[in-house]
Design a protein around this motif. Structure first.
Motif, short mmCIF file in Angstrom:
data_model
loop_
_atom_site.label_atom_id
_atom_site.label_comp_id
_atom_site.label_asym_id
_atom_site.label_seq_id
_atom_site.Cartn_x
_atom_site.Cartn_y
_atom_site.Cartn_z
N VAL A 59 -3.33 3.25 6.78
CA VAL A 59 -2.35 1.24 6.47
C VAL A 59 -2.99 1.07 7.34
O VAL A 59 -2.69 0.10 8.56
CB VAL A 59 -1.91 1.72 6.31
CG1 VAL A 59 -1.41 0.34 5.28
CG2 VAL A 59 -1.45 2.83 4.83
N TRP A 114 -1.94 9.34 6.17
CA TRP A 114 -3.32 8.47 5.80
C TRP A 114 -2.62 6.47 6.79
O TRP A 114 -1.91 6.71 7.45
CB TRP A 114 -2.21 7.42 4.21
CG TRP A 114 -2.71 8.20 3.39
CD1 TRP A 114 -1.89 9.21 3.08
CD2 TRP A 114 -3.68 8.41 2.30
NE1 TRP A 114 -1.67 9.98 1.64
CE2 TRP A 114 -3.16 9.56 1.43
CE3 TRP A 114 -4.47 7.81 1.98
CZ2 TRP A 114 -3.62 9.56 0.34
CZ3 TRP A 114 -5.28 7.94 0.20
CH2 TRP A 114 -5.06 9.13 -0.34
N VAL A 173 1.55 1.40 -3.46
CA VAL A 173 0.14 2.14 -4.52
C VAL A 173 0.33 3.95 -3.54
O VAL A 173 0.26 4.66 -4.94
CB VAL A 173 -1.29 1.22 -3.41
CG1 VAL A 173 -2.24 2.26 -4.17
CG2 VAL A 173 -0.97 0.05 -4.22
N LEU A 174 0.60 4.09 -2.63
CA LEU A 174 0.62 5.63 -2.12
C LEU A 174 1.18 6.44 -2.98
O LEU A 174 0.64 7.44 -4.06
CB LEU A 174 0.84 6.08 -0.70
CG LEU A 174 -1.39 6.02 -0.17
CD1 LEU A 174 -0.09 5.23 1.46
CD2 LEU A 174 -2.07 6.02 -0.20
N THR A 223 -9.11 2.96 7.05
CA THR A 223 -8.45 3.56 6.28
C THR A 223 -9.45 3.96 4.67
O THR A 223 -9.31 3.56 3.65
CB THR A 223 -8.40 2.25 6.11
OG1 THR A 223 -9.71 1.27 5.77
CG2 THR A 223 -7.46 1.70 7.02
N ASN A 278 1.10 -1.64 0.06
CA ASN A 278 0.50 0.22 0.14
C ASN A 278 0.75 1.88 -0.16
O ASN A 278 0.11 2.42 -0.70
CB ASN A 278 -0.71 0.42 1.56
CG ASN A 278 -1.92 -1.13 0.92
OD1 ASN A 278 -2.63 -1.19 0.03
ND2 ASN A 278 -2.39 -1.79 1.89
N LEU A 326 -7.93 5.35 1.16
CA LEU A 326 -6.84 4.50 0.69
C LEU A 326 -7.86 3.26 0.14
O LEU A 326 -7.50 2.79 -0.75
CB LEU A 326 -6.12 3.33 2.24
CG LEU A 326 -5.60 2.20 1.35
CD1 LEU A 326 -3.81 2.54 0.60
CD2 LEU A 326 -4.59 1.65 2.44
N SER A 327 -9.07 2.90 0.49
CA SER A 327 -10.01 2.11 0.03
C SER A 327 -10.59 2.56 -1.53
O SER A 327 -10.61 1.88 -2.12
CB SER A 327 -11.08 1.89 0.36
OG SER A 327 -11.55 2.86 0.60
N LEU A 329 -8.30 3.78 -3.60
CA LEU A 329 -6.98 3.98 -4.69
C LEU A 329 -7.19 2.80 -5.44
O LEU A 329 -7.01 1.99 -4.63
CB LEU A 329 -5.73 4.54 -4.00
CG LEU A 329 -5.86 5.97 -3.58
CD1 LEU A 329 -4.42 5.82 -2.73
CD2 LEU A 329 -5.67 7.03 -4.08
N ASN A 352 -4.94 -1.26 -4.37
CA ASN A 352 -4.43 -1.17 -2.96
C ASN A 352 -4.79 -2.41 -2.18
O ASN A 352 -5.66 -2.91 -3.06
CB ASN A 352 -6.12 -0.11 -2.19
CG ASN A 352 -7.34 -0.13 -1.83
OD1 ASN A 352 -7.34 -2.16 -1.50
ND2 ASN A 352 -7.79 -0.05 -2.73
N ARG A 353 -4.37 -2.69 -1.10
CA ARG A 353 -4.53 -4.03 -0.67
C ARG A 353 -5.64 -3.81 0.43
O ARG A 353 -4.32 -3.56 1.52
CB ARG A 353 -3.57 -4.85 -0.81
CG ARG A 353 -3.16 -5.93 -0.41
CD ARG A 353 -2.05 -6.77 -0.64
NE ARG A 353 -2.17 -7.82 0.86
CZ ARG A 353 -1.24 -8.71 0.58
NH1 ARG A 353 -0.16 -8.83 -0.25
NH2 ARG A 353 -1.02 -10.27 1.55
N LEU A 354 -6.37 -4.22 1.11
CA LEU A 354 -7.24 -3.96 2.43
C LEU A 354 -8.08 -5.27 1.58
O LEU A 354 -8.90 -5.57 2.12
CB LEU A 354 -8.28 -2.50 1.95
CG LEU A 354 -7.34 -1.71 1.92
CD1 LEU A 354 -8.09 -0.27 1.61
CD2 LEU A 354 -6.91 -0.90 3.31
#
Ligand code: NDP
Ligand code: TDO
Length: 316
Positions: A241, A239, A229-230, A288, A226, A291-292, A294, A297-299
């Motif tokens: 994460v 942010w 990604v950012l 988060t 992440n 971030l979700s 973008l 992302n890996r969430l």
């Protein structure tokens, strides 16, 4: 019970596809990883090595971040475009008695590094923690998705206070930066709750684990993913994460033992029955939501990430 805890968040927490590992964005040529021997630092080194990026990883032995002259020399010699600061004083209980040591690493050294990076326009990635927040259960009612990034920090222990002051020092240096708050971090190597539980399982057949502190286990591989990604998206500032979902240390321990097939009796207890030198926040979920939004992302749900980590520990 874990299922019940999840219902409040009203989201799909079934296992999801793991995205392809993010690659270091091309617009950064040279990467300097500090604290390369720690659990997050070693994950960074592994990713950089695999990607073929031009990087230099320095462990504490190779660079003491409190040594100002050595830090200046390392930056000017290697001339990185981006610096990933994985150094930290992370011993939460000991920080109550070793405030000077914790501050010199988490506050002074972080600020000095940020000032040097700002002076030469180097991108700085700095990590912080859920422990900057007060962790009041009533905050959960107003913010069921977790503390928003701009919620006023109010740490309940020394470690959290040094991390909050460190964040401020990085911001006030005025250079390009990312401050990423993560929570309950676990990776393949280093000190973390997964390793502690697996070790205790070899030593005891009964454990008491607190069941009134809520948060989200987060794993080093998705944190590196992440972060990349950012950086790829040109993100700046602060942010959150973490993985998805919410649990307690007791439920986290129970899942670890169940996945690792350890026959240990885990007894849920209130924090009052597991006294520690440092107070911990009762609820430290991080929102988060940004971030979700973008791409790439890996969430993933924390349970899925726990399973991935335990599998990787088995296969080495
Ligand atoms: N661990 C967790 O649960 C969480 C961590 N974080 C944050 O994530 C980041 C990474 O943490 P994590 O990888 O778990 O921490 P670790 O403690 O595993 O790694 C920190 C590294 O920094 C090194 N270090 C300490 N002092 C110095 C120094 N003076 N100069 C150079 N290096 C130094 C440590 O070396 P040595 O081991 O030799 O002291 C260690 O290798 C930190 O900012 C932390 O605050 C946030 C939330 C949760
Ligand atoms: C080992 C153990 C811990 N506990 C409790 C103590 C504590 O309240 C909780 C977590 O224990 P630990 O001391 O392993 O975790 P702790 O050091 O508090 O972890 C924190 O580390 C810092 C660096 C962070 O930034 C935080 O996000 C968080 O991950 O579990 C038990 O109840 N039973 C046990 O057997």
């Amino acid at each position: 019970m874990v299922g019940d805890l999840m219902k409040g968040r009203n989201e799909d927490l079934s296992p999801q596809q793991v995205p392809e590992p993010a690659r270091p964005p091309q617009h950064y040529r040279r990467w300097l990883i500090l604290g390369a021997g720690g659990q997050l630092g070693s994950e960074w080194v592994e990713w950089m090595e695999r990607s073929g990026a031009d990087y230099l990883g320095l462990t504490r032995k190779e660079l003491d971040i409190t040594d100002k002259t050595a830090v200046e020399r390392a930056l000017s010699d290697y001339d990185p475009d981006v610096v990933i600061n994985c150094t930290a004083y992370t011993k939460v209980d000991q920080a109550e008695d070793e405030i000077e040591s914790a501050s010199s690493i988490n506050v002074d050294a972080a600020g000095h590094l940020a000032a040097l990076c700002a002076a030469d326009d180097r991108m700085l990635v700095h990590y912080s923690t859920d422990y900057v927040f007060p962790g009041r259960m009533e905050d959960r009612v107003r913010h069921p998705a977790g503390y928003p990034v701009d919620f006023p920090p109010e740490p309940v222990n020394s470690y959290g206070r040094t991390k909050w002051l460190g964040e401020q020092a990085v911001r006030s240096a005025g250079g390009p930066h990312l401050i990423l708050r993560v929570s309950w971090l676990c990776g393949k190597s280093g000190r973390n709750f997964v390793h502690t539980m697996l070790r205790l399982a070899e030593e005891r057949d009964r454990l008491t684990v607190v069941n009134d502190q809520f948060g989200t286990p987060t794993f080093t591989a998705p944190v590196v993913h992440n972060t990349l990604v950012l950086l790829e998206q040109g993100a700046r500032n602060t942010w959150h994460v973490t993985s998805r979902g919410e649990t307690t240390w007791y439920h986290f321990a129970s899942l670890i033992f169940s996945l690792a097939k350890k026959n240990v009796e885990v007894v849920p207890v209130p924090s009052s029955e597991f006294p520690t030198r440092a107070k911990r926040p009762a609820w430290s979920l991080l929102d988060t939501g940004s971030l979700s939004g973008l791409p790439g992302n890996r969430l993933l749900p924390w349970q899925q990430e726990t399973e991935i980590l335990l599998k990787s520990l088995k296969t080495g």
